[in-house]
Design a protein around this motif. Sequence first.
Motif, PDB file in Angstrom:
ATOM      1  N   GLY A  92       0.827  -1.193   0.000  1.00 31.31           N
ATOM      2  CA  GLY A  92       0.000   0.000   0.000  1.00 31.31           C
ATOM      3  C   GLY A  92       0.865   1.249   0.000  1.00 31.31           C
ATOM      4  O   GLY A  92       1.641   1.472   0.929  1.00 31.31           O
ATOM      5  N   THR A  93       0.756   2.032  -1.019  1.00 34.82           N
ATOM      6  CA  THR A  93       1.613   3.216  -1.138  1.00 34.82           C
ATOM      7  C   THR A  93       0.819   4.511  -1.254  1.00 34.82           C
ATOM      8  O   THR A  93       1.400   5.583  -1.287  1.00 34.82           O
ATOM      9  CB  THR A  93       2.524   3.095  -2.379  1.00 34.82           C
ATOM     10  OG1 THR A  93       1.703   2.933  -3.552  1.00 34.82           O
ATOM     11  CG2 THR A  93       3.455   1.897  -2.258  1.00 34.82           C
ATOM     12  N   ARG A  94      -0.509   4.413  -1.307  1.00 33.04           N
ATOM     13  CA  ARG A  94      -1.304   5.613  -1.532  1.00 33.04           C
ATOM     14  C   ARG A  94      -2.731   5.360  -1.077  1.00 33.04           C
ATOM     15  O   ARG A  94      -3.091   4.240  -0.695  1.00 33.04           O
ATOM     16  CB  ARG A  94      -1.279   5.994  -3.013  1.00 33.04           C
ATOM     17  CG  ARG A  94      -1.662   4.848  -3.947  1.00 33.04           C
ATOM     18  CD  ARG A  94      -1.933   5.319  -5.351  1.00 33.04           C
ATOM     19  NE  ARG A  94      -3.082   6.214  -5.368  1.00 33.04           N
ATOM     20  CZ  ARG A  94      -3.384   7.008  -6.394  1.00 33.04           C
ATOM     21  NH1 ARG A  94      -2.611   7.026  -7.468  1.00 33.04           N
ATOM     22  NH2 ARG A  94      -4.446   7.778  -6.367  1.00 33.04           N
ATOM     23  N   GLY A  95      -3.545   6.396  -1.112  1.00 32.40           N
ATOM     24  CA  GLY A  95      -4.952   6.224  -0.793  1.00 32.40           C
ATOM     25  C   GLY A  95      -5.762   5.993  -2.056  1.00 32.40           C
ATOM     26  O   GLY A  95      -5.253   6.102  -3.176  1.00 32.40           O
ATOM     27  N   LEU A  96      -7.023   5.655  -1.857  1.00 34.22           N
ATOM     28  CA  LEU A  96      -7.912   5.463  -2.994  1.00 34.22           C
ATOM     29  C   LEU A  96      -8.140   6.782  -3.722  1.00 34.22           C
ATOM     30  O   LEU A  96      -8.288   7.826  -3.082  1.00 34.22           O
ATOM     31  CB  LEU A  96      -9.259   4.910  -2.524  1.00 34.22           C
ATOM     32  CG  LEU A  96      -9.289   3.447  -2.080  1.00 34.22           C
ATOM     33  CD1 LEU A  96     -10.555   3.175  -1.270  1.00 34.22           C
ATOM     34  CD2 LEU A  96      -9.215   2.519  -3.281  1.00 34.22           C
ATOM     35  N   PRO A  97      -8.162   6.757  -5.056  1.00 31.59           N
ATOM     36  CA  PRO A  97      -8.507   7.983  -5.789  1.00 31.59           C
ATOM     37  C   PRO A  97      -9.985   8.318  -5.582  1.00 31.59           C
ATOM     38  O   PRO A  97     -10.731   7.536  -4.986  1.00 31.59           O
ATOM     39  CB  PRO A  97      -8.223   7.615  -7.244  1.00 31.59           C
ATOM     40  CG  PRO A  97      -8.358   6.131  -7.294  1.00 31.59           C
ATOM     41  CD  PRO A  97      -7.910   5.625  -5.949  1.00 31.59           C
ATOM     42  N   MET A 137     -11.659   6.841  -9.593  1.00 33.03           N
ATOM     43  CA  MET A 137     -12.344   5.595  -9.237  1.00 33.03           C
ATOM     44  C   MET A 137     -13.207   5.099 -10.387  1.00 33.03           C
ATOM     45  O   MET A 137     -13.321   3.890 -10.625  1.00 33.03           O
ATOM     46  CB  MET A 137     -13.187   5.785  -7.980  1.00 33.03           C
ATOM     47  CG  MET A 137     -12.369   5.919  -6.711  1.00 33.03           C
ATOM     48  SD  MET A 137     -11.456   4.419  -6.275  1.00 33.03           S
ATOM     49  CE  MET A 137     -12.699   3.537  -5.330  1.00 33.03           C
ATOM     50  N   PHE A 157      -5.415  -3.808  -6.846  1.00 31.86           N
ATOM     51  CA  PHE A 157      -5.644  -2.357  -6.898  1.00 31.86           C
ATOM     52  C   PHE A 157      -5.988  -1.807  -5.523  1.00 31.86           C
ATOM     53  O   PHE A 157      -5.422  -0.798  -5.074  1.00 31.86           O
ATOM     54  CB  PHE A 157      -6.774  -2.040  -7.887  1.00 31.86           C
ATOM     55  CG  PHE A 157      -7.298  -0.631  -7.775  1.00 31.86           C
ATOM     56  CD1 PHE A 157      -6.532   0.438  -8.219  1.00 31.86           C
ATOM     57  CD2 PHE A 157      -8.542  -0.380  -7.212  1.00 31.86           C
ATOM     58  CE1 PHE A 157      -6.999   1.753  -8.096  1.00 31.86           C
ATOM     59  CE2 PHE A 157      -9.018   0.921  -7.097  1.00 31.86           C
ATOM     60  CZ  PHE A 157      -8.247   1.985  -7.538  1.00 31.86           C
ATOM     61  N   MET A 158      -6.891  -2.480  -4.819  1.00 37.41           N
ATOM     62  CA  MET A 158      -7.300  -1.979  -3.505  1.00 37.41           C
ATOM     63  C   MET A 158      -6.188  -2.085  -2.474  1.00 37.41           C
ATOM     64  O   MET A 158      -6.011  -1.173  -1.649  1.00 37.41           O
ATOM     65  CB  MET A 158      -8.567  -2.710  -3.035  1.00 37.41           C
ATOM     66  CG  MET A 158      -9.829  -2.231  -3.725  1.00 37.41           C
ATOM     67  SD  MET A 158     -11.345  -3.000  -3.095  1.00 37.41           S
ATOM     68  CE  MET A 158     -11.383  -4.512  -4.043  1.00 37.41           C
ATOM     69  N   TRP A 186      -3.015  -1.955  -3.095  1.00 36.52           N
ATOM     70  CA  TRP A 186      -2.078  -0.887  -3.465  1.00 36.52           C
ATOM     71  C   TRP A 186      -2.541   0.455  -2.893  1.00 36.52           C
ATOM     72  O   TRP A 186      -1.728   1.328  -2.568  1.00 36.52           O
ATOM     73  CB  TRP A 186      -1.968  -0.830  -4.986  1.00 36.52           C
ATOM     74  CG  TRP A 186      -1.063   0.249  -5.514  1.00 36.52           C
ATOM     75  CD1 TRP A 186       0.262   0.420  -5.239  1.00 36.52           C
ATOM     76  CD2 TRP A 186      -1.432   1.297  -6.417  1.00 36.52           C
ATOM     77  NE1 TRP A 186       0.748   1.510  -5.921  1.00 36.52           N
ATOM     78  CE2 TRP A 186      -0.257   2.072  -6.652  1.00 36.52           C
ATOM     79  CE3 TRP A 186      -2.614   1.653  -7.070  1.00 36.52           C
ATOM     80  CZ2 TRP A 186      -0.260   3.176  -7.486  1.00 36.52           C
ATOM     81  CZ3 TRP A 186      -2.612   2.755  -7.917  1.00 36.52           C
ATOM     82  CH2 TRP A 186      -1.444   3.500  -8.120  1.00 36.52           C
ATOM     83  N   CYS A 187      -3.855   0.608  -2.754  1.00 34.11           N
ATOM     84  CA  CYS A 187      -4.429   1.850  -2.230  1.00 34.11           C
ATOM     85  C   CYS A 187      -4.708   1.755  -0.729  1.00 34.11           C
ATOM     86  O   CYS A 187      -5.587   2.451  -0.194  1.00 34.11           O
ATOM     87  CB  CYS A 187      -5.710   2.201  -2.977  1.00 34.11           C
ATOM     88  SG  CYS A 187      -5.450   2.615  -4.714  1.00 34.11           S
ATOM     89  N   ASN A 188      -3.980   0.850  -0.041  1.00 29.95           N
ATOM     90  CA  ASN A 188      -4.015   0.758   1.420  1.00 29.95           C
ATOM     91  C   ASN A 188      -5.334   0.240   1.989  1.00 29.95           C
ATOM     92  O   ASN A 188      -5.660   0.511   3.152  1.00 29.95           O
ATOM     93  CB  ASN A 188      -3.674   2.109   2.071  1.00 29.95           C
ATOM     94  CG  ASN A 188      -2.188   2.306   2.234  1.00 29.95           C
ATOM     95  OD1 ASN A 188      -1.499   1.446   2.759  1.00 29.95           O
ATOM     96  ND2 ASN A 188      -1.681   3.437   1.753  1.00 29.95           N
TER      97      ASN A 188
END
Length: 267
Positions: A132-137, A142, A167-168, A170-172
Amino acid sequence: MDLSLIIAFLVLGSAVGFAAGLLGIGGGMLLVPFITALLTYKAFPKELIIHMAIATSLATIMFTSVSSVIAHHRRGAVRWDVVRLLAPGILVGSWIGPWIGKQMNSSGLALFFAVFVALSATQMLFDKKPAGTRGLPRGVGMFGAGGVIGVLAGLVGAGGGFISVPFMTWCNVKIHNAVATSAALGFPIALAGTLSNVYFGMSMPDLPPGSLGFIYLPALLVVSLASVVTAPLGAKAAHALPVKTLKKVFAVTLYALASYMLYKALA
């Protein structure tokens, strides 16, 4: 549909349902190659076989996803806020995916499926999950992510978990929430993809009896009934069996199925 084909689809549906419950994966990647083999054996029009296998596989997810979603929801694991953000793009992408597939000949579609399954098998074999390197767009981001998930799922006849879960994470999004949310996303993927396969398939000539567009209804009925029955058995067995080892065995099986689809593409 003759008795031998009914029995074959019963066995297939039972195995796929058990695997889905045991390993937490959708059955599309198993279903498509085996349905392809069965329809080939029954001498269905060769230019329709791959399209019908993918469409029928995708349609089964409408039924098999429901019990999975209910189980995950009871545990409070589904991120419904993420479902609401991804679903619009998924609905659009899942409609477009079968349309793209219709433009491809059987060989091209089989080749795409083979490559996609081989990549998914590699991900499963090495248990690769992006950190996880980022938050959800938000907003357009999205919608775009949902569109990509929907297009790819509609093209290969799967529930999209091999795309949406990475994908999720990756978005923490925590992995158990990502898996549960992916299960919830399987229904809109299957619904839009099924309607698209019916719509775009209806114009095809030489559809076999029992077809609704690209969907082979007898296979849909038998496989769905069998898989819904055996999925809970697989989920129960998951607590007693070495699932990590089984996933590696399953990944090797996927390589074999990808090889078969590659053969169909090149034959």
